[in-house]
Design a protein around this motif. Structure first.
Motif, PDB file in Angstrom:
ATOM      1  N   TRP A   1     -30.257  74.109   6.335  1.00 47.73           N
ATOM      2  CA  TRP A   1     -29.836  73.018   7.208  1.00 47.73           C
ATOM      3  C   TRP A   1     -29.866  73.456   8.673  1.00 47.73           C
ATOM      4  CZ3 TRP A   1     -27.023  68.100   6.659  1.00 47.73           C
ATOM      5  CH2 TRP A   1     -27.191  67.532   5.392  1.00 47.73           C
TER       6      TRP A   1
ATOM      7  N   VAL B   1     -22.288  72.768  10.181  1.00 50.91           N
ATOM      8  CA  VAL B   1     -23.115  73.635   9.343  1.00 50.91           C
ATOM      9  C   VAL B   1     -22.820  75.101   9.659  1.00 50.91           C
ATOM     10  CG1 VAL B   1     -25.484  74.389   8.898  1.00 50.91           C
ATOM     11  CG2 VAL B   1     -24.958  71.948   9.018  1.00 50.91           C
TER      12      VAL B   1
ATOM     13  N   TRP C   1     -33.291  66.430   3.008  1.00 47.80           N
ATOM     14  CA  TRP C   1     -32.932  65.301   3.852  1.00 47.80           C
ATOM     15  C   TRP C   1     -33.577  64.001   3.405  1.00 47.80           C
ATOM     16  CZ3 TRP C   1     -32.848  66.672   9.795  1.00 47.80           C
ATOM     17  CH2 TRP C   1     -31.789  67.563  10.038  1.00 47.80           C
TER      18      TRP C   1
ATOM     19  N   THR D   1     -22.562  70.578   3.881  1.00 49.47           N
ATOM     20  CA  THR D   1     -23.976  70.176   3.780  1.00 49.47           C
ATOM     21  C   THR D   1     -24.134  68.995   2.818  1.00 49.47           C
ATOM     22  OG1 THR D   1     -24.477  71.854   2.082  1.00 49.47           O
ATOM     23  CG2 THR D   1     -24.864  72.460   4.383  1.00 49.47           C
TER      24      THR D   1
ATOM     25  N   GLN E   1     -25.243  65.645   1.275  1.00 49.36           N
ATOM     26  CA  GLN E   1     -26.536  64.987   1.368  1.00 49.36           C
ATOM     27  C   GLN E   1     -26.399  63.468   1.432  1.00 49.36           C
ATOM     28  OE1 GLN E   1     -28.510  68.523  -1.300  1.00 49.36           O
ATOM     29  NE2 GLN E   1     -29.156  66.438  -1.730  1.00 49.36           N
TER      30      GLN E   1
ATOM     31  N   ALA F   1     -35.140  71.683   3.769  1.00 51.42           N
ATOM     32  CA  ALA F   1     -33.789  71.121   3.781  1.00 51.42           C
ATOM     33  C   ALA F   1     -33.816  69.763   3.090  1.00 51.42           C
ATOM     34  CB  ALA F   1     -33.275  70.982   5.209  1.00 51.42           C
TER      35      ALA F   1
END
Length: 384
Positions: A355, A253, A173, A72, A74, A171
């Motif tokens: 996610w 994920v 993002w 995950t 970023q 999440a």
């Protein structure tokens, strides 16, 4: 079909796995909050992984995104590669490719996308766009946004000239709200003396199929900017690109969530036996594994077909359905198998849950994607 990675794809995947594994740690992710990891992004670009996508194709990108999904991490990897590098390489003019692709490869240009909300943006005057897109992933990191207007034409907009407000998603993002109010846009693929490509042609139709390259060499040339004319279905192609790539991200994920659940249930004992020895736990884990493999193989197939120059829009829809429908099942299982620990918002498995649900929403809920696929089947537009 042969999904065996090439030597170049395998090398890029292994390098990505090492970088993500070393730098995308739980501590760094927690410190980043809902923002991006700028140092990790610089490392990926410096290693040449973003630029390499032009050579390793969509299947290679899916392999890289699997590694991102496992941790995950970023970074705007999927967005900038899909809406930037691959979209510009395939559908941009020569001048746009020469100007933008090198910057996307080295990370100085970051592109996000807002093409699913095509009806939200319109061309008010020549090259001037208006409209609002409520949520654009990685907008806070982007220098450009690829938007689709109500005629499904693709435009590149500079974020410095648009309204961009942060949006806090569950999440992380780096999402934002995009507001266009007479904002200048650059038509993708447009150049002096060229007519606009036809719009509204669905991938897989006779007109679209006629424009598709017949083999790997031509497909590779397209991805690296060797083709002069844009596809007549640029909107559909980029939409299918996004569906395939984000399905690959979802596969990673889910694999990461399941790996954490396996580690937890093997290490946690109840009445003197590990939780993993219980049949109920084994069945849930086995179902999650099968769902993860289904997401992976359908994403591989859609990516392989595009790299081979074959029609792939409905295959991308299939991958998106598995990623949406099965993906949320897997991340729920991963959290459930952690028991009470899974309810801890600070536990790493919770990030996979967030996610997975965000990707489910971004790809379109399973029923919506399935209806779109069903409509194509009924209309006879399903490619083979």
């Amino acid at each position: 079909m042969d999904f065996t990675p090439t030597e170049e794809q395998a090398a890029a995947r292994d390098l990505a796995a090492r970088i993500f594994g070393d730098l995308s740690t739980h501590e760094r992710l927690a410190a980043a909050g809902t923002g991006s990891d700028a140092e990790l992004w610089k490392e990926l670009c410096a290693a040449g992984l973003v630029a390499a996508v032009a050579d390793i194709g969509l299947l290679g990108l899916v392999l890289l995104l699997e590694e991102q999904g496992r941790t995950t991490a970023q970074v705007p990897f999927a967005a900038s590669c899909v809406y930037g590098l691959l979209a510009v390489a395939a559908h941009g003019s020569r001048e746009q490719r020469e100007r933008l692709v090198p910057g996307i490869g080295d990370g100085t240009v970051v592109v996000s996308g807002a093409i699913a909300d095509a009806g939200a943006v319109r061309e008010e005057a020549a090259g001037r766009l208006s409209g609002v897109v409520p949520v654009v992933p990685w907008l806070r990191d982007a220098t450009h946004v690829l938007v689709a207007d109500d005629r499904r034409r693709l435009w590149l907009v500079r974020t410095a000239e648009a309204g961009c407000e942060p949006v806090e998603l569950t999440a992380p993002w780096s999402a934002g709200r995009l507001t266009l109010d007479g904002t200048p846009g650059e038509r993708l693929g447009a150049s002096a003396g060229r007519e606009d490509a036809p719009v509204g042609t669905r991938a897989g139709s006779e007109e679209a199929s006629a424009s598709k390259p017949p083999g790997r060499e031509e497909a590779s040339a397209s991805a690296s900017g060797g083709r002069e004319e844009p596809c007549v279905d640029a909107y559909e192609d980029v939409l299918a690109l996004a569906r395939t790539a984000f399905a690959g991200l979802q596969a990673g994920v889910c694999a990461g969530s399941l790996a954490r659940a396996v580690e937890h249930t093997n290490g946690r004992e109840q009445f003197g036996r590990p939780l993993a020895a219980k049949q109920g736990v084994q069945l849930r884990a086995a179902d999650a594994y099968m769902d993860t493999e289904a997401i992976r193989v359908t994403a591989y197939e859609a990516a392989w077909r595009r790299d081979e120059g074959l029609a792939y829009a409905t295959h991308a829809l299939t991958a998106a359905w598995w990623a949406s429908e099965a993906g949320q099942r897997v991340v729920h299982t991963g959290q459930h198998l952690h028991g009470g620990t899974g309810a801890d918002l600070e536990h790493p498995v919770h990030r996979h849950f967030l996610w997975g649900r965000q990707l489910d929403a971004y790809l379109g809920c399973g029923s919506e994607v399935l209806q779109e696929l069903g409509d194509l089947i009924v209309s006879g537009e399903v490619e083979t």
